[in-house]
Design a protein around this motif. Structure first.
Motif, PDB file in Angstrom:
ATOM      1  N   LEU A  28       0.829  -1.207   0.000  1.00 23.29           N
ATOM      2  CA  LEU A  28       0.000   0.000   0.000  1.00 23.29           C
ATOM      3  C   LEU A  28       0.866   1.260   0.000  1.00 23.29           C
ATOM      4  O   LEU A  28       0.553   2.239  -0.684  1.00 23.29           O
ATOM      5  CB  LEU A  28      -0.946   0.003   1.194  1.00 23.29           C
ATOM      6  N   ALA A  29       1.954   1.245   0.762  1.00 21.51           N
ATOM      7  CA  ALA A  29       2.850   2.400   0.798  1.00 21.51           C
ATOM      8  C   ALA A  29       3.480   2.636  -0.574  1.00 21.51           C
ATOM      9  O   ALA A  29       3.547   3.778  -1.046  1.00 21.51           O
ATOM     10  CB  ALA A  29       3.929   2.192   1.854  1.00 21.51           C
ATOM     11  N   LYS A  30       3.940   1.573  -1.213  1.00 21.87           N
ATOM     12  CA  LYS A  30       4.550   1.695  -2.540  1.00 21.87           C
ATOM     13  C   LYS A  30       3.537   2.215  -3.551  1.00 21.87           C
ATOM     14  O   LYS A  30       3.836   3.134  -4.334  1.00 21.87           O
ATOM     15  CB  LYS A  30       5.101   0.325  -2.977  1.00 21.87           C
ATOM     16  N   LEU A  31       2.326   1.640  -3.549  1.00 24.21           N
ATOM     17  CA  LEU A  31       1.306   2.070  -4.502  1.00 24.21           C
ATOM     18  C   LEU A  31       0.868   3.514  -4.265  1.00 24.21           C
ATOM     19  O   LEU A  31       0.485   4.205  -5.211  1.00 24.21           O
ATOM     20  CB  LEU A  31       0.109   1.118  -4.456  1.00 24.21           C
ATOM     21  N   ALA A  32       0.935   3.974  -3.029  1.00 27.89           N
ATOM     22  CA  ALA A  32       0.593   5.377  -2.743  1.00 27.89           C
ATOM     23  C   ALA A  32       1.604   6.315  -3.389  1.00 27.89           C
ATOM     24  O   ALA A  32       1.277   7.448  -3.738  1.00 27.89           O
ATOM     25  CB  ALA A  32       0.531   5.611  -1.233  1.00 27.89           C
ATOM     26  N   CYS A  33       2.830   5.834  -3.586  1.00 31.78           N
ATOM     27  CA  CYS A  33       3.877   6.650  -4.218  1.00 31.78           C
ATOM     28  C   CYS A  33       3.839   6.556  -5.740  1.00 31.78           C
ATOM     29  O   CYS A  33       3.956   7.573  -6.422  1.00 31.78           O
ATOM     30  CB  CYS A  33       5.259   6.215  -3.735  1.00 31.78           C
ATOM     31  N   VAL A  34       3.699   5.350  -6.252  1.00 27.65           N
ATOM     32  CA  VAL A  34       3.808   5.158  -7.708  1.00 27.65           C
ATOM     33  C   VAL A  34       2.468   5.165  -8.419  1.00 27.65           C
ATOM     34  O   VAL A  34       2.406   5.273  -9.636  1.00 27.65           O
ATOM     35  CB  VAL A  34       4.573   3.855  -8.057  1.00 27.65           C
ATOM     36  N   GLY A  35       1.377   5.037  -7.674  1.00 27.96           N
ATOM     37  CA  GLY A  35       0.054   5.022  -8.268  1.00 27.96           C
ATOM     38  C   GLY A  35      -0.451   3.607  -8.478  1.00 27.96           C
ATOM     39  O   GLY A  35       0.292   2.643  -8.399  1.00 27.96           O
ATOM     40  N   GLY A  36      -1.743   3.508  -8.733  1.00 27.75           N
ATOM     41  CA  GLY A  36      -2.360   2.226  -9.000  1.00 27.75           C
ATOM     42  C   GLY A  36      -2.972   1.566  -7.786  1.00 27.75           C
ATOM     43  O   GLY A  36      -3.539   0.489  -7.887  1.00 27.75           O
ATOM     44  N   GLY A  37      -2.884   2.196  -6.642  1.00 23.92           N
ATOM     45  CA  GLY A  37      -3.439   1.623  -5.416  1.00 23.92           C
ATOM     46  C   GLY A  37      -4.834   2.149  -5.132  1.00 23.92           C
ATOM     47  O   GLY A  37      -5.412   2.891  -5.923  1.00 23.92           O
ATOM     48  N   PRO A  38      -5.364   1.764  -3.983  1.00 23.97           N
ATOM     49  CA  PRO A  38      -6.698   2.247  -3.603  1.00 23.97           C
ATOM     50  C   PRO A  38      -6.674   3.739  -3.278  1.00 23.97           C
ATOM     51  O   PRO A  38      -5.637   4.300  -2.916  1.00 23.97           O
ATOM     52  CB  PRO A  38      -7.028   1.433  -2.359  1.00 23.97           C
ATOM     53  N   LYS A  39      -7.826   4.365  -3.419  1.00 23.62           N
ATOM     54  CA  LYS A  39      -7.962   5.783  -3.075  1.00 23.62           C
ATOM     55  C   LYS A  39      -7.714   5.957  -1.583  1.00 23.62           C
ATOM     56  O   LYS A  39      -8.067   5.098  -0.775  1.00 23.62           O
ATOM     57  CB  LYS A  39      -9.372   6.271  -3.391  1.00 23.62           C
ATOM     58  N   PHE A  40      -7.099   7.071  -1.232  1.00 29.80           N
ATOM     59  CA  PHE A  40      -6.875   7.395   0.175  1.00 29.80           C
ATOM     60  C   PHE A  40      -6.910   8.894   0.356  1.00 29.80           C
ATOM     61  O   PHE A  40      -6.890   9.655  -0.608  1.00 29.80           O
ATOM     62  CB  PHE A  40      -5.559   6.801   0.691  1.00 29.80           C
ATOM     63  N   ARG A  41      -6.990   9.314   1.599  1.00 32.35           N
ATOM     64  CA  ARG A  41      -6.909  10.726   1.965  1.00 32.35           C
ATOM     65  C   ARG A  41      -5.774  10.870   2.958  1.00 32.35           C
ATOM     66  O   ARG A  41      -5.309   9.900   3.544  1.00 32.35           O
ATOM     67  CB  ARG A  41      -8.212  11.171   2.626  1.00 32.35           C
ATOM     68  N   LYS A  42      -5.341  12.096   3.166  1.00 33.66           N
ATOM     69  CA  LYS A  42      -4.340  12.363   4.197  1.00 33.66           C
ATOM     70  C   LYS A  42      -5.058  13.028   5.365  1.00 33.66           C
ATOM     71  O   LYS A  42      -5.833  13.955   5.194  1.00 33.66           O
ATOM     72  CB  LYS A  42      -3.256  13.300   3.663  1.00 33.66           C
TER      73      LYS A  42
END
Length: 81
Positions: A28-42
């Motif tokens: 999840l951390a990697k996908l948050a950086c490179v894209g392609g993961g689930p939607k998230f908010r900060k």
């Protein structure tokens, strides 16, 4: 207004593991950086996920139901046909 439960990344990964048997906090951390993961908010410095967004994302990565891998055909990884 509907109640929403936001999950921090460790809980989001545990949710995906329990529900789908896949994905780790590192993924999840990697996908948050490179894209392609689930939607998230900060929320401040923390990424938070809604369970419905995790479900939508995980289901979008699944193939259709098949009896044999030959039914999937070439290039249909994750296709919902």
């Amino acid at each position: 207004m509907t109640e929403q439960t936001y999950l921090r990344r460790d809980k989001a990964a545990a949710y995906l593991q329990e529900r789908y048997g896949a994905y780790t906090i590192d993924t999840l951390a990697k996908l948050a950086c490179v894209g392609g993961g689930p939607k998230f908010r900060k929320l401040g410095p923390f990424p938070v996920y809604l369970p419905r967004d995790l479900d939508d994302w995980a289901q979008s990565r699944m193939s259709r139901t098949v009896s044999s891998t030959s039914e999937l055909g070439a290039g249909s990884k994750g296709a919902n046909k």
